[in-house]
Write an enzyme that holds these catalytic residues in place. Sequence first.
Site, short mmCIF file in Angstrom:
data_model
loop_
_atom_site.label_atom_id
_atom_site.label_comp_id
_atom_site.label_asym_id
_atom_site.label_seq_id
_atom_site.Cartn_x
_atom_site.Cartn_y
_atom_site.Cartn_z
CB ALA A 66 -0.89 -0.02 1.23
N GLY A 111 0.59 -5.15 0.85
CA GLY A 111 -0.61 -5.20 0.02
C GLY A 111 -0.36 -5.87 -1.32
CD GLU A 114 -2.34 -7.75 2.84
OE1 GLU A 114 -1.94 -6.62 2.55
OE2 GLU A 114 -2.93 -8.01 3.90
CD GLU A 134 1.70 -5.91 5.43
OE1 GLU A 134 2.53 -6.82 5.68
OE2 GLU A 134 0.89 -5.98 4.50
N1 DAK Z 1 4.62 3.13 -0.68
C1 DAK Z 1 5.03 4.30 -1.19
N2 DAK Z 1 6.19 4.44 -1.86
C2 DAK Z 1 6.95 3.35 -2.02
C3 DAK Z 1 6.59 2.08 -1.49
C4 DAK Z 1 5.34 1.99 -0.80
N3 DAK Z 1 4.89 0.84 -0.28
N4 DAK Z 1 7.57 1.21 -1.79
C5 DAK Z 1 8.50 1.88 -2.48
N5 DAK Z 1 8.14 3.17 -2.62
C6 DAK Z 1 8.87 4.24 -3.30
C7 DAK Z 1 10.10 4.64 -2.50
O1 DAK Z 1 9.75 5.56 -1.50
C8 DAK Z 1 10.97 5.25 -3.59
O2 DAK Z 1 10.49 6.57 -3.86
P1 DAK Z 1 11.54 7.78 -4.12
O3 DAK Z 1 12.45 7.78 -2.94
O4 DAK Z 1 12.26 7.36 -5.40
O5 DAK Z 1 10.68 8.98 -4.27
C9 DAK Z 1 10.64 4.41 -4.80
O6 DAK Z 1 9.41 3.76 -4.52
C10 DAK Z 1 11.68 3.33 -5.05
O7 DAK Z 1 11.85 2.59 -3.87
P2 DAK Z 1 13.29 2.36 -3.17
O8 DAK Z 1 14.22 3.46 -3.49
O9 DAK Z 1 13.04 2.06 -1.75
O10 DAK Z 1 13.75 1.04 -3.95
P3 DAK Z 1 14.74 -0.09 -3.45
O11 DAK Z 1 14.97 -0.95 -4.63
O12 DAK Z 1 15.89 0.48 -2.70
O13 DAK Z 1 13.88 -0.92 -2.34
C11 DAK Z 1 11.90 -2.08 -1.54
C12 DAK Z 1 12.76 -1.64 -2.76
C13 DAK Z 1 10.64 -2.71 -2.08
C14 DAK Z 1 12.67 -3.09 -0.68
C15 DAK Z 1 11.59 -0.81 -0.68
O14 DAK Z 1 11.05 0.20 -1.54
C16 DAK Z 1 10.59 -1.06 0.38
O15 DAK Z 1 10.92 -1.66 1.43
N6 DAK Z 1 9.34 -0.62 0.17
C17 DAK Z 1 8.30 -0.72 1.18
C18 DAK Z 1 7.82 -2.13 1.29
C19 DAK Z 1 6.76 -2.26 2.34
O16 DAK Z 1 6.97 -1.98 3.55
N7 DAK Z 1 5.54 -2.67 1.93
C20 DAK Z 1 4.43 -2.77 2.81
C21 DAK Z 1 3.67 -1.47 2.75
S1 DAK Z 1 2.40 -1.45 3.98
C22 DAK Z 1 -4.81 -1.35 5.48
C23 DAK Z 1 -4.59 -2.64 5.16
C24 DAK Z 1 -3.43 -3.01 4.55
C25 DAK Z 1 -2.46 -2.09 4.31
C26 DAK Z 1 -2.69 -0.81 4.63
C27 DAK Z 1 -3.86 -0.43 5.23
N8 DAK Z 1 -6.01 -0.97 6.17
C28 DAK Z 1 -6.94 -2.01 6.57
C29 DAK Z 1 -6.30 0.36 6.35
C30 DAK Z 1 -1.25 -2.51 3.67
C31 DAK Z 1 -0.11 -1.97 4.03
C32 DAK Z 1 1.10 -2.19 3.26
O17 DAK Z 1 1.14 -2.79 2.23
#
Ligand code: DAK
Length: 260
Positions: A66, A111, A114, A134
Site C-alpha cells: 500500500a 498489500g 495480498e 507490515e
Molecule cells: N509506498 C510508497 N512508496 C513506495 C513504497 C510503498 N509501499 N515502496 C516503495 N516506494 C517508493 C520509494 O519511497 C521510492 O520513492 P523515491 O524515494 O524514489 O521517491 C521508490 O518507490 C523506489 O523505492 P526504493 O528506493 O526504496 O527502492 P529499493 O529498490 O531500494 O527498495 C523495496 C525496494 C521494495 C525493498 C523498498 O522500496 C521497500 O521496502 N518498500 C516498502 C515495502 C513495504 O513496507 N511494503 C508494505 C507497505 S504497507 C490497510 C490494510 C493493509 C495495508 C494498509 C492499510 N487498512 C486495513 C487500512 C497494507 C499496508 C502495506 O502494504
Amino acid sequence: MTEYENILYSKERGIAYIVFNRPKVLNALNRTVFEELKEILDDLYADKETLAVIVTGHGKAFVAGADIAEMRQYTPGEGREFGIFAQEQLNRLENLPKPVICAINGYALGGGLEVALACDIRIIAAGAKVGQPETALGIFPGFGGAQRLPRLINPGNAKYYIYTAEHISAERAYEMGLVQEVVTLEELMPRCKALAEKIMANGPVAIRLAKQAINEGLNMGLRPALQYDAEIFGALFGTEDRISGMEAFLAKRKPEFHNR
Ligand code: DAK
C-alpha cells in the site's frame, strides 16, 4: 478500452491483462488504484468473452505494498474505510468467475502479496521477493494477508514471516507452496500465457464452478462443503459444454467448448 492512470488494462485472445503501473513508487497501491481496480472488476464480471486473467506489475516490482506516503496521514476512520474498500475489491478479485493467474515479476510486499494471495495461481520470477513486512511499519497485513496466508501455507510459516517482516525469496516461497512455479523473468509472461491457454482449452463452465466450489468450500467444514459440491455439480449436467466434452471423448476427437 478505458484508459486508467495507474493500471494498464488490455484484452487479447480471451485473456485480460491487469498491469499495475506506478513504476516510480514500485506500483504502490493508493486509493485511486483500488478505484480503478473496482472498475476493471466491474468490466470483468460482465464480460463473457474473457476466459482468463493475468495480473502483473510494470517495471521492477509487482507491487511494493500500500502507498505508505498516502497512508501516513490517515485517521483511524479513514484507515478503516480504506481497508474496507480495498478488502472488498480483493474479495471480488478472489471470487471472479474466471481463473486469475498472478505473474510476480518483482517485489510483492505487503498489500502486493495480498493482491497475489487473492489470485488463483501464482508464478514468480527468480529473484523476485515476496513478504508481509507490515509489522515493521507498526501495522499488520490488513488487506486479507493475515487470513489468506495462514490458509494457504502452514500457519507457523505465516506467523514466522508476519512477525519477523522478513522478505521471502522465490525459492522459499515455492518450497512453502506460496507460489506454484519459479521461472526466469524472461519466461514469466510466456509461461503465464501458456498456462492460461491450457486452462482455457478446458470447459469454462466447469472451471468457473470448480473455482466456486473450492473457494466456498474452503470456508466450510468438509461435510457441508461436499454437500455444496454435490448441489452445484449437478448443474453441469445441464450444460452444452458437458455434453460436447463427453461426446468428443467418446468420438476420440477434441472437444469444442462454448461457455454454455
Ligand atoms: N509506498 C510508497 N512508496 C513506495 C513504497 C510503498 N509501499 N515502496 C516503495 N516506494 C517508493 C520509494 O519511497 C521510492 O520513492 P523515491 O524515494 O524514489 O521517491 C521508490 O518507490 C523506489 O523505492 P526504493 O528506493 O526504496 O527502492 P529499493 O529498490 O531500494 O527498495 C523495496 C525496494 C521494495 C525493498 C523498498 O522500496 C521497500 O521496502 N518498500 C516498502 C515495502 C513495504 O513496507 N511494503 C508494505 C507497505 S504497507 C490497510 C490494510 C493493509 C495495508 C494498509 C492499510 N487498512 C486495513 C487500512 C497494507 C499496508 C502495506 O502494504
